[in-house]
Design an enzyme around this catalytic site. Structure first.
Site, mmCIF file in Angstrom:
data_model
loop_
_atom_site.group_PDB
_atom_site.id
_atom_site.type_symbol
_atom_site.label_atom_id
_atom_site.label_comp_id
_atom_site.label_asym_id
_atom_site.label_seq_id
_atom_site.Cartn_x
_atom_site.Cartn_y
_atom_site.Cartn_z
ATOM 1 N N GLU A 1 -0.664 -8.467 5.295
ATOM 2 C CA GLU A 1 -0.420 -8.541 6.749
ATOM 3 C C GLU A 1 -1.712 -8.478 7.554
ATOM 4 O O GLU A 1 -1.696 -8.739 8.753
ATOM 5 C CB GLU A 1 0.562 -7.442 7.183
ATOM 6 C CG GLU A 1 -0.022 -6.060 7.406
ATOM 7 C CD GLU A 1 -0.393 -5.315 6.131
ATOM 8 O OE1 GLU A 1 -0.465 -5.951 5.068
ATOM 9 O OE2 GLU A 1 -0.647 -4.106 6.190
ATOM 10 N N HIS B 1 -3.364 -5.633 1.350
ATOM 11 C CA HIS B 1 -2.593 -5.842 2.578
ATOM 12 C C HIS B 1 -2.530 -7.300 3.013
ATOM 13 O O HIS B 1 -3.425 -7.772 3.713
ATOM 14 C CB HIS B 1 -3.243 -5.055 3.718
ATOM 15 C CG HIS B 1 -3.123 -3.579 3.562
ATOM 16 N ND1 HIS B 1 -2.262 -2.817 4.307
ATOM 17 C CD2 HIS B 1 -3.753 -2.719 2.738
ATOM 18 C CE1 HIS B 1 -2.362 -1.555 3.950
ATOM 19 N NE2 HIS B 1 -3.267 -1.458 3.001
ATOM 20 N N CYS C 1 0.841 -1.202 0.000
ATOM 21 C CA CYS C 1 0.000 0.000 0.000
ATOM 22 C C CYS C 1 0.876 1.250 0.000
ATOM 23 O O CYS C 1 1.532 1.555 -0.976
ATOM 24 C CB CYS C 1 -0.963 -0.053 1.180
ATOM 25 S SG CYS C 1 -2.314 1.129 1.054
#
Ligand SMILES: Nc1ncnc2c1ncn2[C@@H]1O[C@H](COP(=O)(O)OP(=O)(O)O)[C@@H](O)[C@H]1O
EC number: 6.3.5.3
Lengths: 609, 250, 83, 83
Positions: free
Chosen positions: B219, B217, B108
């Site tokens: 994560e 994302h 991002c």
């Protein structure tokens, strides 16, 4: 330092005030009533200086002093049992209440309104609403971990609703997303009663270890007072340019913005910076700057402490060098904090500021005189007992009475889904009613809003939309966590303020309970019309009475909240809208229950009455 | 009612000393938001996370670097524009371009920083609908030969989290054609393009495959219960991939 | 105090989502004269004192290296305004 | 085709977070000549054909009502550029 700018004003000093008792002061323009101004004179034993007038006028405003609601709000503190208080670490009165989560963890939460700024400038008004409530949470010593946003807008097909709603939602997202705070819930109601008075309430939750709890007080003679974060500008003091009377020269005061522009990046840095200060135990006391800015921070820190405080106002870093002392005291510039630091921690404090590139300036120190002294270039322009500014403001017992129209309102029954239609009786009619219900603006999917909010950041969001409560994990090892839900129903409360407020509490309580959490604490935002209208005052009194009674029954205390009055257009108030937030606890968020059917074949039960 | 918890705890990967020896740096800029999530993801994969500060002038002997998401410098000026000039970024760019080919993942805002730093081609502008958008997003793994994608199967669909306002990937036609021809499109959006990105591109890599950037994302999809659909952990593959690369398994 | 104005626009070949939204909305408000809209950035850099050639050169370089991203944007103007 | 350029800046008394971030970053790149930076917007409105007084008036009105937010911004410039 800024002695140059200091010279620009011909100061209205305390000494000057003493010898010029008859100077006309613009107290009425600043919103004070005659009796209130007379009280200021009585308290001081002389006329206030222009700077003192600025402080008293903002701190004694409805917004800061709760003068119309205080007598009623007392019930939240009175209708509590020892049992209800057992998990309450910090109660009403501080920036936000703190509740014990167990295992040495504590959680703090609070809800506040930013209604009228949002009407004027929806994006910035709503954004700075998030910014303000988050600073309240930081100032308790906590790491903010989530936000929520109960919203009320006008009719969905009114042309102005799009302006307000699009701006407000983008602003809440823009600010909250930039802070890295998951948005875990809220509300969205369209009703024409909010056309001229949209409600933007913002809730923030923070977590901390017990030993990190910080309170807003200035103690310890010789400790230093520091202002850090954004520079002070002319924000939020639009009306205060009348204070130009404090400078007796001809230079016109520059234009003062009526709206504030938020800087979420500055606030994110401020959060990290404060957490680093807390970790190093580098501050003795801390206070966020919200409405009433430095007036509020200095007087509250000083009056909650055990001594006094002396500060030099020319040390405040300014964005606009033409600000007068009174304006500096009233400025609502965002993203600022004030702290009290002991001399041995100064170097360490400054190192943290430098690391995060945050500007700061030392303003003065804590004294043992019991007085709040503010100087301008060495001259005393404020010399007050801080309690009289921060806590001993006027309190009104406003008249209230059950409105004459209340009976008629309650008698006006509603029969069907389509206005004036009969109750649906055939399957087709039922189907049509059902479709109408689910498609109505207040019942339909809220994705348009919630898709603009980050619910994942932090990696601890166990439930968010579309679930009934937002759930956050606090401790990765144990799974300890909390749930929060907010609810309100303006129409119920309009019909019956006492029970309407209770219903809001009951709904939020149920939403927390059904998520699997044990409800523990309540925060509320009371959005009402003018307290000077006895009908409205009755609604407010009844709602508070209802809410406090219900809290007793449910056994959970109110730990903080906010009152927003004068939400009305002309003489037409909004529906009384007490937004109630309930916080609950999880020993292990792994056990949280999402709403919705999970698997085929599961049985469906309807519980309750 | 079943007694099984609906979500798991923070179950760590089996302790493998080879994994723990891998040091993965996670960079924090002022305004970075997803650094703690990236650290958790590294930890869950079994490696050792090393926190890096933008003003550091050394890379602290890390074996790979993650530039996480957020709004560094508030996304002011342009997303990533100011961060790109951080002292640590110079080190990262040099190390990524060196013979050692330091693996670098930009997520991002990290992806935006990598394009601003010219480690990856193209750039991001505002989403075509102009709004911030947060949703669970299906991606197709187009290239599973990079340092950060080798744990996936080629053509595999994964669901991770998309959340951004300036996520529309753009580049001139020549660059886009070259990316396609050389197989450097790492991920493509499936189920509808969420932001107008050219050719549905969600992430790309450099020619050497050590630098990967993407808007969504991973994560946020590493722990059951806290990711997409309450259960998704499709993002773990990124972190397992770089461990494969570092341990020479792929 | 003199200021240097720097104007930055997206390159013509890049679709500008903000401009597109504006050009779509203008006719709804009765503004029908415009066939396209592009939205760019205007920076005002304040200089304390005189704008020397060296300072102007700094502004030009800052415009190219930081205030714009050459991959997608053009610096269309760098000029001194006095007031 | 002729274009009308509209420049919009935040009012001077309003905080400009972007300008603040930029002015903080410039010196790190060696650009030390600038004491303040403000970031605004530049719109380019394309007109098909000639720019009449009436069209210019439309542009001015659009600038005030839609391209700027009068609560926080000023229209600092509306001008025709031919090219
Ligand atoms: N303004 C908002 N901000 C964030 N979440 C919202 C907002 N409005 C609604 N939501 C979320 O959308 C979901 C559906 O809301 P709502 O229809 O009000 O739920 P319910 O009627 O079940 O209380 C909930 O999870 C709620 O928290």
């Amino acid at each position: 330092m800024s002695t140059e700018s200091a010279k620009k004003f011909n100061m209205d000093t305390v000494a000057n005030a003493a010898i010029t008792p008859d100077v006309e002061l613009p107290w009425a323009e600043l919103g004070l009533k005659q009796n209130e101004f007379d009280d200021v004179v009585k308290v001081l034993g002389r006329r206030p200086t222009a700077a003192e007038l600025a402080m008293y006028s903002v701190m004694w405003s409805e917004h800061c002093s709760y003068k119309s609601s205080k007598n009623h709000l007392r019930q939240f503190g009175e209708k509590v049992t020892e049992e209800m208080k057992k998990d309450m670490l910090v109660g009403i009165g501080e920036n936000a209440g703190v509740t014990n989560l167990g295992d040495g963890w504590a959680v703090t939460f609070k809800i506040e309104s930013h209604n009228s700024p949002t009407m004027i400038e929806p994006y910035q008004g709503a954004a700075t609403g998030i910014g303000g409530i988050v600073r309240d949470i930081i100032s308790m010593g906590a790491r903010p971990v989530a936000v929520m946003d109960p919203l009320r807008f006008g009719a969905i097909d009114h042309p102005d609703t799009a302006r307000v709603m699009h701006g407000a939602v983008a602003g809440i997202g823009g600010y909250g997303n930039s802070l890295g705070l998951p948005n875990i819930g809220g509300e969205m109601v369209f009703d024409s009663v909010y056309q001229g008075n949209p409600l933007v309430n913002a809730l923030a939750v923070g977590v901390m270890r017990h030993e990190d709890i910080r309170l807003a007080n200035a103690s310890g003679k010789g400790n230093k007072v520091v202002l850090f974060g954004a520079r002070t500008g002319g924000d939020g003091i639009g009306g205060a340019s009348i204070l130009s009377s404090e400078s007796f020269d001809n230079s016109k005061p520059s234009k003062r913005p009526a709206v504030q522009v938020g800087d979420p990046f500055a606030e994110k840095v401020l959060i990290e910076c404060c957490l680093e200060l807390f970790k190093g135990s580098l501050v003795e006391g801390i206070q966020d700057l919200g409405a009433a800015g430095i007036s509020c921070a200095t007087s509250e820190l000083a009056s909650n402490g055990d001594g006094g405080m002396e500060v030099e106002l020319t040390s405040v870093l300014l964005r606009d060098p033409t600000l007068t002392p009174g304006e500096i005291l009233m400025s609502e510039s965002q993203e600022r904090m004030m702290a009290v630091v002991s001399p041995e921690n100064i170097a360490a404090f400054e190192a943290v500021m430098e690391k995060w590139a945050v500007e700061y300036s030392w303003l003065g120190e804590v004294t043992d005189t019991g007085r709040l002294i503010i100087k301008w270039d060495g001259e005393v322009i404020v010399d007050v007992d801080p309690r009289t500014v921060a806590h001993d403001g006027p309190v009104y017992d406003r008249p209230y009475a059950r409105p004459e129209w209340q009976d008629a309102l309650q008698a006006d029954t509603f029969t069907g889904s389509v206005q004036d239609a009969a109750r649906p009786s055939t399957p087709e009619e039922l189907k049509a009613a059902m479709l109408e219900l689910v498609a109505s603006p207040n019942m339909c999917s809220k994705d348009w809003i919630t898709n603009q909010y980050d619910r994942y950041v932090g990696g601890n969001t166990a439930l968010a939309f579309p679930d009934d409560a937002g759930v956050i994990r606090v401790d990765e090892e144990t799974g300890l966590g909390f749930a929060v839900a907010t609810d309100a129903n303006g129409r119920y409360t309009f019909l019956d303020p006492y029970h309407g407020a209770q219903l809001a509490l009951a709904e939020a309580y149920r939403n927390v309970a059904t998520s699997g959490a044990v409800p523990m604490a309540v925060s509320d935002c009371l959005n009402f019309g003018s307290p000077e209208d006895p009908d409205v005052m009755w609604q407010l009194a009844e709602a508070i009475r209802g809410l406090s009674d219900a809290c007793m029954v449910l056994g959970i205390p109110v730990t903080g909240g906010n009152v927003s009055l004068y939400n009305q257009t002309g003489t037409t108030p909004i529906h009384p809208t007490p937004v109630v937030a309930v916080l609950g606890k999880f020993d292990d968020v792994a056990r949280r229950t999402p709403s919705g059917w999970a698997e085929d074949g599961q049985a469906i039960y309807l519980l309750g009455t | 009612m079943s007694e099984t918890p609906l979500i798991g705890g923070a179950t760590l990967a089996p302790v493998d000393s080879r994994l723990a020896g891998a040091r993965i740096g996670v960079v924090t800029f002022p305004g970075t938001l997803d650094d703690r999530d990236a650290v958790r993801a590294v930890r869950l994969s079994g490696a050792t996370a090393v926190e890096l500060w933008h003003a550091d002038t050394e890379l602290a002997d890390v074996d790979a670097v993650i530039i996480p998401g957020g709004f560094s410098y508030g996304d002011y000026l342009r997303a990533g524009a100011i961060s790109r000039f951080a002292p640590l970024m110079t080190k990262i760019v040099d190390a990524a371009n060196s013979d050692a080919k330091l693996p670098v993942l930009g997520i991002c805002n990290g992806f935006q920083i990598l394009t601003e730093a010219h480690l990856l081609p193209g750039s991001m502008i505002k989403n075509d609908h102009l709004k911030f958008l947060c949703r669970d997003q299906v991606l197709r793994v187009e290239n599973n030969t990079t340092a950060w994608t080798n744990a996936y199967a080629a053509g595999e669909d994964i669901t991770i989290v998309l959340k951004n306002q300036d996520g529309q990937y753009i580049a001139d036609e020549k660059t886009l054609d070259a990316l396609e021809a050389e197989g450097l499109v790492a991920f493509r959006y499936m189920g509808g393009n969420p932001n107008g990105s050219r050719r549905d591109i969600a992430g790309i890599s450099n020619a050497a495959g050590n630098v990967v950037g993407l808007m969504p994302h991973p994560e946020h999809a590493v722990e059951a219960g806290y990711g997409p659909g309450h259960t998704g952990t499709d993002g773990l593959g990124f972190f397992n991939s770089v461990l494969n690369t570092l341990l020479g398994d792929k | 105090m003199p200021r240097i104005v720097v104007d930055v626009m997206l390159k013509p070949e890049i679709l500008d989502p903000q401009g597109k939204a504006i050009v779509g909305a203008l006719p709804r408000l009765g503004f029908t004269a415009f066939s396209a809209v592009r939205q760019g950035k205007r920076f005002e850099l304040t200089v304390d004192g005189e704008v020397t050639e060296e300072i102007l050169a700094q502004a030009r370089e800052a415009a190219e290296t930081m205030l714009s991203n050459p991959v997608i944007e053009d610096v269309v103007n760098v000029e001194v305004v006095a007031d």
